[in-house]
Motif scaffolding. Structure first.
Motif, PDB file in Angstrom:
ATOM      1  N   SER A  72       0.822  -1.212   0.000  1.00  0.00           N
ATOM      2  CA  SER A  72       0.000   0.000   0.000  1.00  0.00           C
ATOM      3  C   SER A  72       0.855   1.261   0.000  1.00  0.00           C
ATOM      4  O   SER A  72       0.371   2.330  -0.364  1.00  0.00           O
ATOM      5  N   LYS A  73       2.118   1.149   0.411  1.00  0.00           N
ATOM      6  CA  LYS A  73       3.009   2.304   0.439  1.00  0.00           C
ATOM      7  C   LYS A  73       3.679   2.562  -0.908  1.00  0.00           C
ATOM      8  O   LYS A  73       4.241   3.620  -1.126  1.00  0.00           O
ATOM      9  N   ILE A  74       3.632   1.578  -1.810  1.00  0.00           N
ATOM     10  CA  ILE A  74       4.284   1.731  -3.109  1.00  0.00           C
ATOM     11  C   ILE A  74       3.524   2.776  -3.920  1.00  0.00           C
ATOM     12  O   ILE A  74       2.316   2.664  -4.108  1.00  0.00           O
ATOM     13  N   ILE A  75       4.234   3.773  -4.359  1.00  0.00           N
ATOM     14  CA  ILE A  75       3.622   4.826  -5.162  1.00  0.00           C
ATOM     15  C   ILE A  75       4.104   4.657  -6.596  1.00  0.00           C
ATOM     16  O   ILE A  75       5.301   4.746  -6.879  1.00  0.00           O
ATOM     17  N   GLU A  76       3.168   4.349  -7.458  1.00  0.00           N
ATOM     18  CA  GLU A  76       3.523   4.189  -8.863  1.00  0.00           C
ATOM     19  C   GLU A  76       3.548   5.555  -9.533  1.00  0.00           C
ATOM     20  O   GLU A  76       2.734   6.418  -9.220  1.00  0.00           O
ATOM     21  N   PRO A  77       4.475   5.734 -10.447  1.00  0.00           N
ATOM     22  CA  PRO A  77       4.516   7.017 -11.152  1.00  0.00           C
ATOM     23  C   PRO A  77       3.256   7.182 -11.997  1.00  0.00           C
ATOM     24  O   PRO A  77       2.628   6.203 -12.379  1.00  0.00           O
ATOM     25  N   PRO A  78       2.882   8.414 -12.279  1.00  0.00           N
ATOM     26  CA  PRO A  78       1.683   8.629 -13.103  1.00  0.00           C
ATOM     27  C   PRO A  78       1.885   8.040 -14.494  1.00  0.00           C
ATOM     28  O   PRO A  78       3.009   7.963 -14.995  1.00  0.00           O
ATOM     29  N   LEU A  79       0.798   7.602 -15.058  1.00  0.00           N
ATOM     30  CA  LEU A  79       0.835   7.022 -16.392  1.00  0.00           C
ATOM     31  C   LEU A  79       1.182   8.110 -17.401  1.00  0.00           C
ATOM     32  O   LEU A  79       0.595   9.190 -17.394  1.00  0.00           O
ATOM     33  N   GLY A  80       2.155   7.838 -18.233  1.00  0.00           N
ATOM     34  CA  GLY A  80       2.571   8.801 -19.253  1.00  0.00           C
ATOM     35  C   GLY A  80       1.749   8.620 -20.519  1.00  0.00           C
ATOM     36  O   GLY A  80       0.598   8.191 -20.471  1.00  0.00           O
ATOM     37  N   VAL A  81       2.338   8.942 -21.639  1.00  0.00           N
ATOM     38  CA  VAL A  81       1.644   8.806 -22.923  1.00  0.00           C
ATOM     39  C   VAL A  81       2.318   7.720 -23.747  1.00  0.00           C
ATOM     40  O   VAL A  81       3.491   7.407 -23.558  1.00  0.00           O
ATOM     41  N   ILE A  82       1.574   7.187 -24.651  1.00  0.00           N
ATOM     42  CA  ILE A  82       2.098   6.174 -25.564  1.00  0.00           C
ATOM     43  C   ILE A  82       3.128   6.840 -26.480  1.00  0.00           C
ATOM     44  O   ILE A  82       2.921   7.978 -26.912  1.00  0.00           O
ATOM     45  N   PRO A  83       4.246   6.182 -26.748  1.00  0.00           N
ATOM     46  CA  PRO A  83       5.245   6.786 -27.637  1.00  0.00           C
ATOM     47  C   PRO A  83       4.644   7.094 -29.011  1.00  0.00           C
ATOM     48  O   PRO A  83       3.783   6.361 -29.501  1.00  0.00           O
ATOM     49  N   LYS A  84       5.105   8.170 -29.638  1.00  0.00           N
ATOM     50  CA  LYS A  84       4.549   8.611 -30.922  1.00  0.00           C
ATOM     51  C   LYS A  84       4.634   7.526 -31.985  1.00  0.00           C
ATOM     52  O   LYS A  84       3.685   7.290 -32.716  1.00  0.00           O
ATOM     53  N   TRP A  85       5.802   6.822 -32.041  1.00  0.00           N
ATOM     54  CA  TRP A  85       5.953   5.799 -33.078  1.00  0.00           C
ATOM     55  C   TRP A  85       4.929   4.691 -32.912  1.00  0.00           C
ATOM     56  O   TRP A  85       4.378   4.189 -33.884  1.00  0.00           O
ATOM     57  N   LEU A  86       4.609   4.337 -31.652  1.00  0.00           N
ATOM     58  CA  LEU A  86       3.622   3.291 -31.409  1.00  0.00           C
ATOM     59  C   LEU A  86       2.214   3.807 -31.707  1.00  0.00           C
ATOM     60  O   LEU A  86       1.390   3.097 -32.304  1.00  0.00           O
ATOM     61  N   HIS A  87       1.956   5.047 -31.328  1.00  0.00           N
ATOM     62  CA  HIS A  87       0.669   5.666 -31.644  1.00  0.00           C
ATOM     63  C   HIS A  87       0.446   5.675 -33.158  1.00  0.00           C
ATOM     64  O   HIS A  87      -0.633   5.342 -33.644  1.00  0.00           O
ATOM     65  N   ASP A  88       1.490   6.064 -33.907  1.00  0.00           N
ATOM     66  CA  ASP A  88       1.372   6.137 -35.363  1.00  0.00           C
ATOM     67  C   ASP A  88       1.079   4.761 -35.962  1.00  0.00           C
ATOM     68  O   ASP A  88       0.242   4.638 -36.863  1.00  0.00           O
ATOM     69  N   GLU A  89       1.759   3.724 -35.443  1.00  0.00           N
ATOM     70  CA  GLU A  89       1.518   2.375 -35.978  1.00  0.00           C
ATOM     71  C   GLU A  89       0.095   1.905 -35.690  1.00  0.00           C
ATOM     72  O   GLU A  89      -0.549   1.303 -36.544  1.00  0.00           O
ATOM     73  N   HIS A  90      -0.412   2.218 -34.503  1.00  0.00           N
ATOM     74  CA  HIS A  90      -1.798   1.856 -34.173  1.00  0.00           C
ATOM     75  C   HIS A  90      -2.774   2.666 -35.026  1.00  0.00           C
ATOM     76  O   HIS A  90      -3.777   2.128 -35.505  1.00  0.00           O
ATOM     77  N   ARG A  91      -2.465   3.937 -35.213  1.00  0.00           N
ATOM     78  CA  ARG A  91      -3.344   4.807 -35.996  1.00  0.00           C
ATOM     79  C   ARG A  91      -3.421   4.332 -37.451  1.00  0.00           C
ATOM     80  O   ARG A  91      -4.493   4.347 -38.058  1.00  0.00           O
ATOM     81  N   VAL A  92      -2.289   3.895 -38.005  1.00  0.00           N
ATOM     82  CA  VAL A  92      -2.285   3.381 -39.384  1.00  0.00           C
ATOM     83  C   VAL A  92      -3.218   2.171 -39.497  1.00  0.00           C
ATOM     84  O   VAL A  92      -4.018   2.069 -40.434  1.00  0.00           O
ATOM     85  N   LYS A  93      -3.122   1.265 -38.518  1.00  0.00           N
ATOM     86  CA  LYS A  93      -3.992   0.080 -38.541  1.00  0.00           C
ATOM     87  C   LYS A  93      -5.457   0.470 -38.434  1.00  0.00           C
ATOM     88  O   LYS A  93      -6.313  -0.082 -39.134  1.00  0.00           O
ATOM     89  N   ASP A  94      -5.748   1.441 -37.548  1.00  0.00           N
ATOM     90  CA  ASP A  94      -7.134   1.892 -37.382  1.00  0.00           C
ATOM     91  C   ASP A  94      -7.665   2.544 -38.651  1.00  0.00           C
ATOM     92  O   ASP A  94      -8.801   2.295 -39.072  1.00  0.00           O
ATOM     93  N   LEU A  95      -6.838   3.406 -39.255  1.00  0.00           N
ATOM     94  CA  LEU A  95      -7.258   4.062 -40.502  1.00  0.00           C
ATOM     95  C   LEU A  95      -7.487   3.052 -41.616  1.00  0.00           C
ATOM     96  O   LEU A  95      -8.479   3.118 -42.346  1.00  0.00           O
ATOM     97  N   LYS A  96      -6.556   2.094 -41.745  1.00  0.00           N
ATOM     98  CA  LYS A  96      -6.678   1.069 -42.788  1.00  0.00           C
ATOM     99  C   LYS A  96      -7.965   0.268 -42.607  1.00  0.00           C
ATOM    100  O   LYS A  96      -8.711   0.028 -43.580  1.00  0.00           O
TER     101      LYS A  96
END
Length: 131
Positions: A72-96
């Protein structure tokens, strides 16, 4: 018969420090035949004992409570953002997939989708060729 979990000296120190603080418990420290015992006067139980082997024994239930406290004392860092290159690859699949769904239903495909798809494919291809 009680089940115990065995820990090293450093963990025993951390455990007993936690146990002292958790309920402002009054513990009695005793030595019997060269072994060290901590006795909880309130609950009338041994909470930590040093064995001849140098290991320390804690009742399993107390060990589990202590581990839950540590988790319960472990503090996880806040969630960041998905890397741009990974976002772009997912976006290409979604667009296709979206473009293909529109084509399969004989619907007009947005020019913006096609332009974005082409730009992303070019960007991904350029990035991969640099690696």
């Amino acid at each position: 018969m009680r089940e115990d979990t065995y820990i090293d000296e450093q963990s025993a120190y951390e455990f007993i420090t936690w146990y002292f603080k958790k309920d402002e418990t009054e513990l009695t420290k005793k030595e019997f035949e060269g072994c060290l015992w901590f006795y909880d006067n309130k609950n009338k139980e041994y909470v930590l004992r040093k064995k001849y082997t140098g290991q320390y024994a804690i009742p399993v239930e107390l060990f589990d409570k202590w581990q839950n406290h540590l988790k319960s004392k472990i503090i996880e860092p806040p969630l960041g953002v998905i890397p741009k290159w990974l976002h772009d690859e997912h976006r290409v699949k979604d667009l296709k997939a979206a473009i293909n769904r529109y084509l399969d239903n004989n619907r007009e495909v947005s020019a913006e989708w096609i332009d974005e798809y082409n730009l992303l494919v070019k960007s991904i291809r350029d990035r991969k060729s640099k690696v």
